[in-house]
Design a protein around this motif. Structure first.
Motif, PDB file in Angstrom:
ATOM      1  N   GLY A  16       0.652  -1.007  -0.233  1.00 39.11           N
ATOM      2  CA  GLY A  16      -0.479   0.155   0.069  1.00 39.11           C
ATOM      3  C   GLY A  16       1.103   1.199  -0.567  1.00 39.11           C
ATOM      4  N   GLU A  17       0.286   1.861  -0.083  1.00 37.89           N
ATOM      5  CA  GLU A  17       0.427   3.855  -0.465  1.00 37.89           C
ATOM      6  C   GLU A  17       0.920   4.062   1.269  1.00 37.89           C
ATOM      7  N   VAL A  18       2.297   4.711   1.478  1.00 36.24           N
ATOM      8  CA  VAL A  18       2.438   4.232   3.046  1.00 36.24           C
ATOM      9  C   VAL A  18       2.394   5.919   2.886  1.00 36.24           C
ATOM     10  N   VAL A  19       1.502   6.507   4.145  1.00 38.48           N
ATOM     11  CA  VAL A  19       1.333   7.996   4.890  1.00 38.48           C
ATOM     12  C   VAL A  19       2.135   7.334   6.035  1.00 38.48           C
ATOM     13  N   ARG A  20       2.896   9.126   5.863  1.00 40.93           N
ATOM     14  CA  ARG A  20       3.694   8.921   6.916  1.00 40.93           C
ATOM     15  C   ARG A  20       3.515  10.238   8.508  1.00 40.93           C
ATOM     16  N   PHE A  21       3.003  10.075   9.259  1.00 42.20           N
ATOM     17  CA  PHE A  21       2.610  10.439  11.194  1.00 42.20           C
ATOM     18  C   PHE A  21       3.996  10.970  11.368  1.00 42.20           C
TER      19      PHE A  21
ATOM     20  N   ALA B  83      -7.450   3.630   3.826  1.00 42.19           N
ATOM     21  CA  ALA B  83      -8.068   2.982   3.400  1.00 42.19           C
ATOM     22  C   ALA B  83      -6.943   2.409   2.699  1.00 42.19           C
ATOM     23  N   GLY B  84      -6.578   0.815   3.146  1.00 44.58           N
ATOM     24  CA  GLY B  84      -5.963   0.338   1.917  1.00 44.58           C
ATOM     25  C   GLY B  84      -4.350   0.292   1.855  1.00 44.58           C
ATOM     26  N   LYS B  85      -3.819   2.044   2.943  1.00 46.38           N
ATOM     27  CA  LYS B  85      -2.975   2.048   2.725  1.00 46.38           C
ATOM     28  C   LYS B  85      -1.924   1.543   4.895  1.00 46.38           C
ATOM     29  N   ILE B  86      -0.612   2.430   4.160  1.00 48.58           N
ATOM     30  CA  ILE B  86      -0.004   1.733   5.061  1.00 48.58           C
ATOM     31  C   ILE B  86       0.288   2.884   6.147  1.00 48.58           C
ATOM     32  N   ALA B  87       0.245   2.919   7.373  1.00 45.21           N
ATOM     33  CA  ALA B  87       0.727   3.579   8.437  1.00 45.21           C
ATOM     34  C   ALA B  87       2.111   3.987   8.765  1.00 45.21           C
ATOM     35  N   PHE B  88       2.627   5.201   8.802  1.00 41.50           N
ATOM     36  CA  PHE B  88       3.987   5.142   9.092  1.00 41.50           C
ATOM     37  C   PHE B  88       3.841   5.854  10.379  1.00 41.50           C
ATOM     38  N   VAL B  89       4.360   6.223  11.333  1.00 41.66           N
ATOM     39  CA  VAL B  89       4.932   6.866  12.400  1.00 41.66           C
ATOM     40  C   VAL B  89       6.424   7.229  13.015  1.00 41.66           C
ATOM     41  N   ASP B  90       6.342   8.311  12.355  1.00 44.64           N
ATOM     42  CA  ASP B  90       7.950   9.000  12.427  1.00 44.64           C
ATOM     43  C   ASP B  90       8.806   8.901  13.628  1.00 44.64           C
TER      44      ASP B  90
ATOM     45  N   ARG C 195      12.650  10.943   3.949  1.00 44.69           N
ATOM     46  CA  ARG C 195      12.637  11.444   2.944  1.00 44.69           C
ATOM     47  C   ARG C 195      12.389  11.053   1.592  1.00 44.69           C
ATOM     48  N   LEU C 196      12.171   9.096   1.039  1.00 45.03           N
ATOM     49  CA  LEU C 196      10.782   9.208   0.021  1.00 45.03           C
ATOM     50  C   LEU C 196       9.232   8.748  -0.192  1.00 45.03           C
ATOM     51  N   THR C 197       8.628   9.315   0.629  1.00 46.69           N
ATOM     52  CA  THR C 197       7.724   9.716   0.924  1.00 46.69           C
ATOM     53  C   THR C 197       7.223  11.659   0.961  1.00 46.69           C
ATOM     54  N   ALA C 198       8.311  12.448   1.121  1.00 50.63           N
ATOM     55  CA  ALA C 198       8.569  13.581   1.306  1.00 50.63           C
ATOM     56  C   ALA C 198       8.458  13.988  -0.851  1.00 50.63           C
ATOM     57  N   LEU C 199       9.166  12.955  -1.790  1.00 48.79           N
ATOM     58  CA  LEU C 199       9.454  13.233  -3.153  1.00 48.79           C
ATOM     59  C   LEU C 199       8.078  13.081  -3.719  1.00 48.79           C
ATOM     60  N   GLY C 200       7.068  12.316  -3.019  1.00 47.84           N
ATOM     61  CA  GLY C 200       5.871  11.793  -3.845  1.00 47.84           C
ATOM     62  C   GLY C 200       5.684  10.879  -2.893  1.00 47.84           C
ATOM     63  N   SER C 201       4.105  10.361  -3.624  1.00 47.98           N
ATOM     64  CA  SER C 201       3.523   8.598  -3.134  1.00 47.98           C
ATOM     65  C   SER C 201       4.871   7.248  -3.499  1.00 47.98           C
ATOM     66  N   THR C 202       4.200   6.806  -2.004  1.00 50.39           N
ATOM     67  CA  THR C 202       6.219   6.203  -1.982  1.00 50.39           C
ATOM     68  C   THR C 202       5.073   4.445  -2.110  1.00 50.39           C
ATOM     69  N   ARG C 203       4.953   3.254  -2.319  1.00 53.10           N
ATOM     70  CA  ARG C 203       4.543   2.217  -1.852  1.00 53.10           C
ATOM     71  C   ARG C 203       5.474   1.256  -1.218  1.00 53.10           C
ATOM     72  N   LEU C 204       4.420   0.445  -0.332  1.00 47.58           N
ATOM     73  CA  LEU C 204       6.012  -0.658   0.476  1.00 47.58           C
ATOM     74  C   LEU C 204       4.937  -1.380   0.635  1.00 47.58           C
ATOM     75  N   ARG C 205       5.901  -2.959   0.577  1.00 45.25           N
ATOM     76  CA  ARG C 205       5.876  -4.401   0.475  1.00 45.25           C
ATOM     77  C   ARG C 205       6.175  -4.484   1.483  1.00 45.25           C
ATOM     78  N   LEU C 206       5.112  -4.750   2.686  1.00 40.02           N
ATOM     79  CA  LEU C 206       5.249  -5.442   3.882  1.00 40.02           C
ATOM     80  C   LEU C 206       5.446  -6.945   3.522  1.00 40.02           C
ATOM     81  N   ARG C 207       6.290  -7.468   4.542  1.00 41.26           N
ATOM     82  CA  ARG C 207       6.303  -9.248   4.591  1.00 41.26           C
ATOM     83  C   ARG C 207       6.591  -9.984   5.626  1.00 41.26           C
ATOM     84  N   LEU C 208       5.766 -10.321   6.624  1.00 39.88           N
ATOM     85  CA  LEU C 208       5.820 -10.790   8.101  1.00 39.88           C
ATOM     86  C   LEU C 208       5.224 -11.956   8.248  1.00 39.88           C
TER      87      LEU C 208
END
Length: 476
Positions: A128-133, A148-155, A231-244
């Motif tokens: 999903g697209e990463v949304v930084r907080f 919805a459908g995105k990945i939350a990133f708390v920084d 830095r990547l999210t600051a450049l624009g839309s960034t998608r991430l795959r997370l596999r656990l």
């Protein structure tokens, strides 16, 4: 796990009756403790015990085969160190396992990121697209459904402090943000590690999902990788795959392992010290909490070598599964804090679970701090040559509180001591692959052993108590 996570660190109970006798420590015991202090500074038992645990057992996540070996190791080590009573008490808990983990940035800037699953996370693969907080509060303020459908990133970036005080914020991100992300519609969660280093080693730790929510994959980024993702999210839309590949797998039983040096005249009354035996699986659990086990085992051993045992019993506890929910401490409180009679047997308790930095402050907390204040000051005087300050202005709170596994019995009214360690660099290593033996300074470890030896011996020798009083409502 750092003790600042406990709200118990500032709990004090109602003052005991004004007519209670003042607790004092005999001069003979003070002289003996002074000799013990110097002996402990020259002794390497604490180092040898910590080296043995981290080398012979290594990482020992609760419920694992290595955890079982750690229990057997602790029983054998207590016996080898001369404790005259060694026993175990069962501790049950859900079992969480880590198998594999990875994260990749997708698209134009494709690259791997270094992550680790948070304890308690389910397995699964999400994209999903990463949304930084920048903070937990910013995530909480996000509109419902906005992820919805995105990945939350708390920084959130933790800052260093001698008492580790910013962990209350970094730890809150780990424990609360995944549930908040789910409420906003996220399919995955990542966070800047709750740490203060700049190494490419992520920090794990337990997370929780609120009741009624469907858990999502949750992981921590190393600090450099969090910077990269920001830095990547600051450049624009960034998608991430997370596999656990991880998750809960039934229930497990481990054990609190207990060694005692039996008191000469009040053997049923106990001074309790200890650390937790389990660790996370990334490093070898040296600072968290092999050092605590080594410090307190060595203190009990040195007291046990005296020609005459102290008046009260020294009880050293290697607690089970602290990391995933204080299970060992809770089990101990259930077994040994059932009523007023149980509580009265607890002279005082303290836990070493903040690494191996030098102890710099000391205080005690109880239902009757005034009645035991003179004895606390006597102990502090013997600790002073170790570079340890007395902190009576804390009114018993100590700078770090009773310790996480002592916390449950403190909540029921047991008196406790705070021996505050310098944790300036503790969160550089906490819950990472860098938590290894080479990070411990043997001289600092010996100073800790000396402090715990002095404290435990003098508390056991005191004429009078430190104010333990049954307070079951405080634990509710």
């Amino acid at each position: 796990m750092h003790r600042l996570a406990l709200a118990l660190s500032t709990v004090l109970f109602a003052t005991a009756s004004a007519g209670a006798a003042e607790t004092r420590i005999p001069d003979k015991a003070i002289a003996q403790a002074t000799m013990l202090r110097e002996q402990a500074l020259a002794d390497d038992t604490g180092w040898k015990v910590t080296e043995s645990l981290t080398t012979e057992v290594g990482p020992r996540i609760a419920g694992s085969e290595a955890d079982a070996r750690a229990v057997a190791w602790a029983r054998a080590k207590f016996k080898a160190l001369g404790f005259d009573k060694v026993y175990t008490e069962p501790v049950q808990f859900p079992k969480w396992e880590r198998r594999s983990e990875s994260a990749q940035v997708l698209g134009e800037h494709a690259q791997p990121l270094t992550i680790t699953a948070l304890g308690g996370s389910p397995g699964g693969t999400v994209e999903g697209e990463v949304v930084r907080f920048p903070t937990l509060e910013a995530l909480q303020a996000a509109p419902a459904g906005s992820l919805a459908g995105k990945i939350a990133f708390v920084d959130y970036q933790m800052t260093k402090a001698r008492d580790g005080s910013d962990y209350r914020n970094g730890g809150a991100v780990r424990s609360k943000a995944p549930s908040e992300a789910i409420r906003k519609g996220a399919v995955g969660f990542v966070m800047r590690s709750a740490g203060t280093d700049s190494h490419r080693v992520p920090h794990t730790g337990i997370t929780r999902f609120d009741e009624g929510l469907t858990p999502i994959p949750a992981a921590a980024l190393s600090v450099p990788d969090a910077n990269q993702l920001a830095r990547l999210t600051a450049l624009g839309s960034t998608r991430l795959r997370l596999r656990l590949d991880c998750g809960w797998d039934g229930k497990a039983t481990s054990y609190n392992v207990i060694g005692e040096i039996t008191g000469r005249s009040l053997p049923k009354e106990v001074v309790v010290i200890g650390g937790h035996l389990d660790s996370w699986d990334l490093g070898t659990g040296a600072i968290d909490d092999g050092a605590g086990v080594g410090i307190t085992m060595a203190a009990g051993h040195l007291i046990g070598q005296l020609k005459q045992a102290p008046k009260r019993t020294i009880r050293v506890v290697a607690f089970a599964n602290e990391e995933q929910g204080l299970y060992g401490g809770q089990a101990y409180a259930q077994a040994h804090g059932r009523n007023a009679a149980d509580m009265k047997l607890h002279q005082i308790g303290a836990e070493s679970d903040f690494g191996a930095g030098r102890i710099y402050a000391f205080n005690t907390g109880s239902a009757n701090p005034a009645g035991s204040r003179a004895a606390t000051a006597q102990i502090a005087k013997v600790l002073e040559p170790l570079g340890i300050s007395y902190t009576p202005s804390q009114d018993g709170a100590g700078l770090e509180g009773p310790g996480p596994d002592i916390g449950p019995i403190a909540a029921k009214g047991a008196a406790w001591a705070g021996l505050s360690q310098d944790g300036t660099d503790y969160f550089d290593l906490h819950h990472t692959a860098d938590d290894t033996l080479d990070k411990i300074d043997p001289k600092a470890l010996a100073q800790n052993v000396a402090a715990y030896t002095v404290f435990a011996y003098l508390a056991a020798e005191a004429d009078g108590d430190f104010g333990s009083a049954y307070a079951p409502k405080a634990a509710e």
